[in-house]
Write an enzyme that holds these catalytic residues in place. Structure first.
Site, PDB file in Angstrom:
ATOM      1  N   ARG A   5       0.791  -1.229   0.000  1.00 14.02           N
ATOM      2  CA  ARG A   5       0.000   0.000   0.000  1.00 14.02           C
ATOM      3  C   ARG A   5       0.821   1.276   0.000  1.00 14.02           C
ATOM      4  O   ARG A   5       0.572   2.189  -0.799  1.00 14.02           O
ATOM      5  CB  ARG A   5      -0.913   0.061   1.247  1.00 14.02           C
ATOM      6  CG  ARG A   5      -2.167  -0.706   1.158  1.00 14.02           C
ATOM      7  CD  ARG A   5      -2.501  -1.296   2.507  1.00 14.02           C
ATOM      8  NE  ARG A   5      -1.517  -2.304   2.819  1.00 14.02           N
ATOM      9  CZ  ARG A   5      -1.595  -3.564   2.376  1.00 14.02           C
ATOM     10  NH1 ARG A   5      -2.635  -3.948   1.721  1.00 14.02           N
ATOM     11  NH2 ARG A   5      -0.635  -4.437   2.636  1.00 14.02           N
ATOM     12  N   THR A   6       1.751   1.366   0.930  1.00 15.55           N
ATOM     13  CA  THR A   6       2.407   2.662   1.119  1.00 15.55           C
ATOM     14  C   THR A   6       3.218   3.030  -0.121  1.00 15.55           C
ATOM     15  O   THR A   6       3.131   4.155  -0.622  1.00 15.55           O
ATOM     16  CB  THR A   6       3.303   2.629   2.375  1.00 15.55           C
ATOM     17  OG1 THR A   6       2.556   2.052   3.441  1.00 15.55           O
ATOM     18  CG2 THR A   6       3.744   4.026   2.765  1.00 15.55           C
TER      19      THR A   6
ATOM     20  N   LYS B 275      26.251  -1.966   0.317  1.00 16.32           N
ATOM     21  CA  LYS B 275      27.724  -1.842   0.362  1.00 16.32           C
ATOM     22  C   LYS B 275      28.171  -0.996   1.555  1.00 16.32           C
ATOM     23  O   LYS B 275      29.339  -0.654   1.676  1.00 16.32           O
ATOM     24  CB  LYS B 275      28.213  -1.199  -0.939  1.00 16.32           C
ATOM     25  CG  LYS B 275      27.942  -2.043  -2.171  1.00 16.32           C
ATOM     26  CD  LYS B 275      28.410  -1.337  -3.427  1.00 16.32           C
ATOM     27  CE  LYS B 275      27.254  -1.012  -4.332  1.00 16.32           C
ATOM     28  NZ  LYS B 275      27.625  -0.162  -5.447  1.00 16.32           N
TER      29      LYS B 275
HETATM   30  N1   CP Z   1      -0.239  -0.247   5.963  1.00 12.07           N
HETATM   31  C1   CP Z   1       0.960  -0.429   5.357  1.00 12.07           C
HETATM   32  O1   CP Z   1       1.957   0.200   5.705  1.00 12.07           O
HETATM   33  O2   CP Z   1       0.946  -1.358   4.364  1.00 12.07           O
HETATM   34  P1   CP Z   1       2.196  -1.749   3.468  1.00 12.07           P
HETATM   35  O3   CP Z   1       3.211  -2.396   4.378  1.00 12.07           O
HETATM   36  O4   CP Z   1       1.661  -2.672   2.421  1.00 12.07           O
HETATM   37  O5   CP Z   1       2.765  -0.478   2.883  1.00 12.07           O
END
Ligand code: CP
Length: 300
Positions: A51-52, A81
């Site tokens: 999502r993010t 590295k």
């Molecule tokens: N809620 C959230 O942070 O989802 P992701 O880890 O998929 O980004």
């Protein structure tokens, strides 16, 4: 320079500005489609994400920006590295106009911002904070409930390592007459520093041991996944699982939230329940992240 580093940086007024802008871009998308057409957004994720990362990329593209992105930066960037975050930011600032970063280090976003070369957006920093998630969570509560003052909120799951929980309760504490109830296995209890923070802001945190101890007229149940990637050993599975039978013991107005991904803590048999709003919550993140990109790049 504007950054999004922590929930600590927000006031009620600045939250309202984010929410109003998110509403505006949502309803006037055509007006905003070229707002960042001269900008390049760098997106570096050192931890997995669906999502993010993808909502930030979509947000940038919808605003007309271009993106440069590394989805497995721990392996595919020069961090592998031994390059420091500060050196990485120094270099990327020569390519891009803002950096969205997710990293296992709690201080990663602050370290990146310390370079003061480009706006930094914290997309999740270890077990510390996930402020853009908290902003979309609060935006969702406001959209569903009409207001945030007076909200009765239960936080469930992994309250120890759950960075979305930490950022959300900081934002909730800015509002009046908030009640916060916690339900988790003892091993994942909310750290004392957060209980003390709530107390200092006039909120008595109520630790519960069963669903029966939660008020039935909760406004929000906010469940979270056990963050198994953050600790060694096996502390067992989630015990407090929301299924249809459990959800039906709560009010018809109680909304069920989750930052996602979920594992077993919310059963799929509640997905069609009108109170389940986790997919809508994830979608709201797009508009909130569009608003944040506009703000840090002074195009609000
Ligand atoms: N809620 C959230 O942070 O989802 P992701 O880890 O998929 O980004």
């Amino acid at each position: 320079m504007k950054h999004v580093l922590s929930s600590d940086q927000y006031t009620r007024e600045s939250l309202e500005e984010v929410f109003a802008l998110a509403d505006k871009v949502r309803t006037h998308q055509e007006e905003y489609k070229n707002k960042l057409e001269d900008k390049i957004i760098a997106i570096m994720f050192y931890e997995p994400s669906t999502r993010t990362r993808l909502s930030f990329e979509t947000a940038a593209l919808k605003l007309g920006a271009k993106i440069i992105t590394t989805e497995n930066a721990g392996e595919f960037s020069s961090a592998a590295k031994g390059e420091t975050i500060q050196d990485t930011v120094n270099v990327i600032s020569g390519y891009a106009d803002a950096l969205v970063i997710r990293h296992k280090s709690v201080t990663s976003a602050i370290d990146a911002a310390s370079v003061e070369k480009m706006p930094i957006l914290n997309a999740g920093a270890g077990k510390g904070e996930h402020p853009t998630q908290a902003l979309l969570d609060l935006y969702t509560i406001k959209r569903k409930r009409g207001k945030i003052d007076g909200a009765k909120v239960a936080i469930l799951g992994d309250l120890l390592y759950g960075r979305t929980i930490h950022s959300l309760i900081k934002l909730l504490s800015l509002y009046d007459n908030i009640e916060i109830y916690g339900l988790s296995k003892d091993v994942f209890a909310l750290p004392q520093e957060y209980i003390d923070m709530l107390k200092s802001r006039g909120i008595e945190y109520k630790k519960c041991n069963s669903f029966d101890e939660l008020p039935k007229d909760l406004d929000v149940i906010y469940h979270t996944r056990i963050q198994a990637e953050r600790f060694e050993g096996d502390f067992g599975k989630e015990e407090f699982i929301i299924n249809k039978k459990v959800l039906d013991t709560f009010s018809s107005n109680t909304i069920l939230m989750h930052p996602l991904p979920r594992v077993i803590e919310i059963s799929t048999d509640v997905d069609d329940d009108p109170r389940a709003c986790y997919f809508e919550q994830a979608h709201n993140g797009l508009y909130v992240r569009m608003a944040l990109l506009l703000q840090v790049l002074d195009r609000a």
